[in-house]
Design a protein around this motif. Structure first.
Motif, PDB file in Angstrom:
ATOM      1  N   LEU A   9      66.257   2.805  64.263  1.00 38.37           N
ATOM      2  CA  LEU A   9      65.357   3.752  63.598  1.00 38.37           C
ATOM      3  C   LEU A   9      64.820   4.775  64.590  1.00 38.37           C
ATOM      4  CD1 LEU A   9      64.176   4.318  60.796  1.00 38.37           C
ATOM      5  CD2 LEU A   9      62.215   2.874  61.412  1.00 38.37           C
ATOM      6  N   LEU A  10      64.533   4.320  65.808  1.00 37.12           N
ATOM      7  CA  LEU A  10      64.056   5.228  66.859  1.00 37.12           C
ATOM      8  C   LEU A  10      65.109   6.276  67.190  1.00 37.12           C
ATOM      9  CD1 LEU A  10      61.959   6.007  69.014  1.00 37.12           C
ATOM     10  CD2 LEU A  10      63.059   4.360  70.550  1.00 37.12           C
ATOM     11  N   PHE A  11      66.377   5.853  67.319  1.00 39.06           N
ATOM     12  CA  PHE A  11      67.460   6.799  67.593  1.00 39.06           C
ATOM     13  C   PHE A  11      67.515   7.884  66.504  1.00 39.06           C
ATOM     14  CE2 PHE A  11      69.889   3.210  69.898  1.00 39.06           C
ATOM     15  CZ  PHE A  11      69.311   3.562  71.096  1.00 39.06           C
ATOM     16  N   ILE A  12      67.379   7.453  65.251  1.00 38.35           N
ATOM     17  CA  ILE A  12      67.464   8.392  64.129  1.00 38.35           C
ATOM     18  C   ILE A  12      66.317   9.385  64.165  1.00 38.35           C
ATOM     19  CG2 ILE A  12      67.401   8.586  61.615  1.00 38.35           C
ATOM     20  CD1 ILE A  12      68.686   5.752  61.550  1.00 38.35           C
ATOM     21  N   LEU A  13      65.103   8.894  64.386  1.00 39.76           N
ATOM     22  CA  LEU A  13      63.928   9.779  64.393  1.00 39.76           C
ATOM     23  C   LEU A  13      63.966  10.756  65.561  1.00 39.76           C
ATOM     24  CD1 LEU A  13      61.109   7.248  63.407  1.00 39.76           C
ATOM     25  CD2 LEU A  13      62.152   9.020  61.974  1.00 39.76           C
ATOM     26  N   VAL A  14      64.370  10.270  66.729  1.00 39.88           N
ATOM     27  CA  VAL A  14      64.482  11.158  67.899  1.00 39.88           C
ATOM     28  C   VAL A  14      65.526  12.240  67.639  1.00 39.88           C
ATOM     29  CG1 VAL A  14      65.210  11.295  70.313  1.00 39.88           C
ATOM     30  CG2 VAL A  14      63.685   9.461  69.573  1.00 39.88           C
ATOM     31  N   GLY A  15      66.652  11.842  67.026  1.00 38.66           N
ATOM     32  CA  GLY A  15      67.675  12.825  66.691  1.00 38.66           C
ATOM     33  C   GLY A  15      67.153  13.902  65.756  1.00 38.66           C
ATOM     34  N   ILE A  16      66.359  13.496  64.757  1.00 42.86           N
ATOM     35  CA  ILE A  16      65.788  14.454  63.800  1.00 42.86           C
ATOM     36  C   ILE A  16      64.833  15.403  64.501  1.00 42.86           C
ATOM     37  CG2 ILE A  16      64.188  14.645  61.857  1.00 42.86           C
ATOM     38  CD1 ILE A  16      65.488  12.165  60.683  1.00 42.86           C
ATOM     39  N   PHE A  17      63.950  14.857  65.330  1.00 43.59           N
ATOM     40  CA  PHE A  17      62.969  15.704  66.016  1.00 43.59           C
ATOM     41  C   PHE A  17      63.643  16.683  66.979  1.00 43.59           C
ATOM     42  CE2 PHE A  17      59.870  12.198  65.014  1.00 43.59           C
ATOM     43  CZ  PHE A  17      59.064  12.972  64.187  1.00 43.59           C
ATOM     44  N   LEU A  18      64.666  16.222  67.688  1.00 46.21           N
ATOM     45  CA  LEU A  18      65.365  17.120  68.611  1.00 46.21           C
ATOM     46  C   LEU A  18      66.088  18.224  67.848  1.00 46.21           C
ATOM     47  CD1 LEU A  18      66.839  14.614  71.240  1.00 46.21           C
ATOM     48  CD2 LEU A  18      64.881  16.156  71.488  1.00 46.21           C
ATOM     49  N   GLN A  19      66.679  17.857  66.720  1.00 50.49           N
ATOM     50  CA  GLN A  19      67.368  18.864  65.902  1.00 50.49           C
ATOM     51  C   GLN A  19      66.398  19.930  65.409  1.00 50.49           C
ATOM     52  OE1 GLN A  19      69.011  17.432  62.200  1.00 50.49           O
ATOM     53  NE2 GLN A  19      68.718  19.469  61.338  1.00 50.49           N
ATOM     54  N   HIS A  20      65.236  19.495  64.929  1.00 47.07           N
ATOM     55  CA  HIS A  20      64.261  20.445  64.415  1.00 47.07           C
ATOM     56  C   HIS A  20      63.596  21.237  65.539  1.00 47.07           C
ATOM     57  CE1 HIS A  20      64.577  19.547  60.214  1.00 47.07           C
ATOM     58  NE2 HIS A  20      64.398  18.264  60.413  1.00 47.07           N
ATOM     59  N   LEU A  21      63.494  20.621  66.714  1.00 46.33           N
ATOM     60  CA  LEU A  21      62.971  21.354  67.871  1.00 46.33           C
ATOM     61  C   LEU A  21      63.888  22.515  68.208  1.00 46.33           C
ATOM     62  CD1 LEU A  21      60.818  21.469  70.105  1.00 46.33           C
ATOM     63  CD2 LEU A  21      62.296  20.007  71.493  1.00 46.33           C
ATOM     64  N   TRP A  22      65.196  22.251  68.192  1.00 50.60           N
ATOM     65  CA  TRP A  22      66.167  23.317  68.433  1.00 50.60           C
ATOM     66  C   TRP A  22      66.088  24.362  67.324  1.00 50.60           C
ATOM     67  CZ3 TRP A  22      70.177  25.665  65.942  1.00 50.60           C
ATOM     68  CH2 TRP A  22      71.033  26.437  66.711  1.00 50.60           C
ATOM     69  N   SER A  23      65.948  23.909  66.094  1.00 51.72           N
ATOM     70  CA  SER A  23      65.870  24.833  64.958  1.00 51.72           C
ATOM     71  C   SER A  23      64.657  25.746  65.063  1.00 51.72           C
ATOM     72  CB  SER A  23      65.806  24.046  63.640  1.00 51.72           C
ATOM     73  OG  SER A  23      66.954  23.247  63.478  1.00 51.72           O
ATOM     74  N   GLU A  24      63.528  25.182  65.515  1.00 54.91           N
ATOM     75  CA  GLU A  24      62.311  25.973  65.644  1.00 54.91           C
ATOM     76  C   GLU A  24      62.451  27.020  66.739  1.00 54.91           C
ATOM     77  OE1 GLU A  24      57.494  25.203  65.695  1.00 54.91           O
ATOM     78  OE2 GLU A  24      58.856  23.627  66.346  1.00 54.91           O
ATOM     79  N   LYS A  25      63.156  26.661  67.807  1.00 54.38           N
ATOM     80  CA  LYS A  25      63.347  27.607  68.908  1.00 54.38           C
ATOM     81  C   LYS A  25      64.266  28.759  68.504  1.00 54.38           C
ATOM     82  CE  LYS A  25      60.973  25.520  72.171  1.00 54.38           C
ATOM     83  NZ  LYS A  25      59.781  26.152  72.784  1.00 54.38           N
TER      84      LYS A  25
END
Length: 409
Positions: A9-25
Motif C-alpha cells: 500500500l505504501l508503494f502505491i501511495l508513494v507512486g501516486i504522490f510522485l506522479q501528482h508532484l510531477w503533474s503539478e510541476k
C-alpha cells in the motif's frame, strides 16, 4: 501478511504522490504516459513482496486497474506485459500461470475499454467503477486460485482488503487530481486579475510623472519672473518626466515577454536629490516644505524602478498633508546598509491601516487604488531591501527603507 500488505500500500501511495508532484510541476495532470510509468514502477515494487497465506499474491492489481482505467487500452497492454515479465522473473512458471495470464489479461482489456467512459464520469462514479471491478476480480481470483491450505480468516480479509484499499487509493488519487485542476483554474483567474491590476497600476504610475510635468509647466506659464536658466531646467525636468511615462507604458506593452531588469550601481545621494527636484513643484503647490540630509552611498538596483518607488512614497507623503507641512528625507549608514527615512507631518494612519499598506486596492486616499504602494513593496523586495512604517494619527508617518551597500563607503 500485514507488514507486506502495508508495504504494498505504501508503494502505491508513494507512486501516486510522485506522479501528482510531477503533474503539478508540469501542469499536465492527465498525461497517460506518466500514469503508465508510475503504475508500472509500483507494480514492479509490489510483486517481490507477496502476501503470505493468501490467494491475492500482492496489491499489484490496484495500480494495474488504476493505470488501465486512467491510461486506456495502450497503457493496459503495457502494464500487462510488465506484470508478466516481472512475475515470471521472480516466480517463474507456476501451476496457475495460465490462469494468471488469462485473468490479468481480461482485467486489462476490461479496464482499457472502460477508460473513455470512466474518464468522463464524476468522482463518485469513478470510485464505484474501481470498487466493482476490484471486488469482481477478487472473487474470480479466489474461485480460480483457491487452495485447501488457505486460512479462512485470511480469505475473508483478502476478499475485502483490495476493495477497501482501492477505494482509499482511488479517493486520494481523485482528490489530488481535483486539487491540481482547481489550482490551475485559480492560477488562470489570478492571471486575469493581475492583468486588471496591472492596467490600473500603469494608470497610477503614469499619473505621477504627468502630475509633476503639469506642475513644472504651470510654474513656467504663471510666472514671468523666472530666470531663463531656471525655466530651461523646469522644461527639461518636464520632458524627463514625459520620458518616464513613456517608459512605463513601454514596460506595460512588453509585459507579456518580460526581460530581466537591468541592474546598475546607484548613488543614493544623487538619485534622491533628483527625486527631490522632481517633486519640488508638486510640494510647492501643496504648501509642503522639503528638508533633506543625504549621504553619498552606492547600492545595486534599477534606476527607473528606484525613481518610481521613491516618487510613489514622497508623493503619498505630500498628499497626506492637505494643509501643508514638512517632508523630511534623511539617509544614514548602519552595518553595511543604507537607511532611507522619509517622514511627513500629515494626518497619519492607524495600526490597522499600516498593516494593510501594500494590499491591492487598499488606500487611505479617497480616489487611491493602493497599487502604488504595492509597486513600492515589490521594487524594494526585488532590490533586496526592506521597508517598515511607523505612523501616528494627527502626527505623521515615517517610512524606513533599508538597502545593502554595494560598494563600501
Amino acid at each position: 501478511m500485514l507488514n507486506e500488505f502495508l508495504l504494498n500500500l505504501l508503494f502505491i501511495l508513494v507512486g501516486i504522490f510522485l506522479q501528482h508532484l510531477w503533474s503539478e510541476k508540469t501542469g499536465h495532470h492527465q498525461n497517460k504516459i506518466v500514469i503508465g510509468i508510475a503504475s508500472a514502477i509500483t507494480i514492479t515494487l509490489c510483486i517481490p513482496f507477496p502476501l503470505e497465506s493468501s490467494f491475492v499474491e500482492d496489491l499489484k492489481l490496484i495500480p494495474y486497474i488504476i493505470g488501465g482505467l486512467y491510461g486506456g487500452i495502450v497503457t493496459s497492454t503495457i502494464l500487462f506485459i510488465v506484470i508478466v515479465v516481472v512475475f515470471t522473473f521472480f516466480y517463474g512458471v507456476t501451476d496457475t500461470y495460465i490462469t494468471f495470464l488469462i485473468m490479468y489479461g481480461v482485467l486489462g482489456l476490461v479496464c482499457g475499454f472502460m477508460s473513455p467512459t470512466f474518464l468522463n464520469s464524476n468522482i463518485s462514479k469513478k470510485l464505484e467503477t474501481m470498487v466493482y471491478v476490484t471486488i469482481v476480480f477478487t472473487i474470480f481470483l479466489f474461485v480460480f486460485t483457491n487452495k485447501e491450505e488457505i486460512i479462512t480468516i485470511h480469505t475473508i480479509m483478502m476478499l475485502f482488503s483490495p476493495t477497501v484499499a482501492i477505494f482509499v487509493v482511488g479517493y486520494i488519487f481523485e482528490s489530488i487530481r481535483e486539487t491540481i485542476s482547481l489550482r490551475q483554474k485559480i492560477i488562470k483567474t489570478e492571471k486575469s486579475e493581475v492583468v486588471s491590476q496591472l492596467a490600473a497600476s500603469v494608470s497610477h504610475e503614469v499619473r505621477n510623472p504627468l502630475t509633476v510635468t503639469r506642475g513644472f509647466l504651470q510654474l513656467v506659464l504663471e510666472s514671468d519672473t523666472i530666470e531663463k536658466e531656471k525655466r530651461d531646467e523646469y522644461i527639461k525636468l518636464a520632458i524627463d518626466e514625459l520620458d518616464t511615462a513613456s517608459n512605463i507604458i513601454n514596460d506595460y506593452l512588453t509585459f507579456a515577454k518580460p526581460a530581466p531588469a537591468y541592474w546598475e550601481l546607484l548613488d543614493i545621494g544623487i538619485h534622491l536629490k533628483h527625486i527631490e527636484d522632481i517633486i519640488f513643484s508638486y510640494a510647492n503647490m501643496n504648501s509642503v516644505v522639503i528638508e533633506s540630509d543625504l549621504v553619498t552611498c552606492v547600492i545595486q538596483g534599477n534606476k527607473q524602478q528606484f525613481q518610481q518607488c521613491f516618487l510613489n512614497i514622497t508623493k503619498n507623503c505630500i498628499e497626506a498633508m492637505p494643509d501643508g507641512g514638512t517632508l523630511n528625507i534623511y539617509t544614514s549608514i548602519l552595518n553595511k546598509h543604507v537607511l532611507i527615512e522619509i517622514s511627513d507631518t500629515g494626518i497619519g494612519m492607524s495600526q490597522e491601516q499600516i498593516n494593510r499598506i501594500g494590499e491591492p486596492y487598499f488606500s487611505t486616499k479617497e480616489k487611491g487604488t493602493g497599487l502604488g504602494m504595492m509597486v513600492v513593496f515589490s521594487i524594494i523586495k526585488g532590490m533586496k531591501g526592506s521597508i517598515s512604517i511607523e505612523s501616528k494619527q494627527g502626527v505623521g508617518t515615517k517610512f524606513t527603507i533599508k538597502f545593502p551597500i554595494a560598494v563600501p563607503r
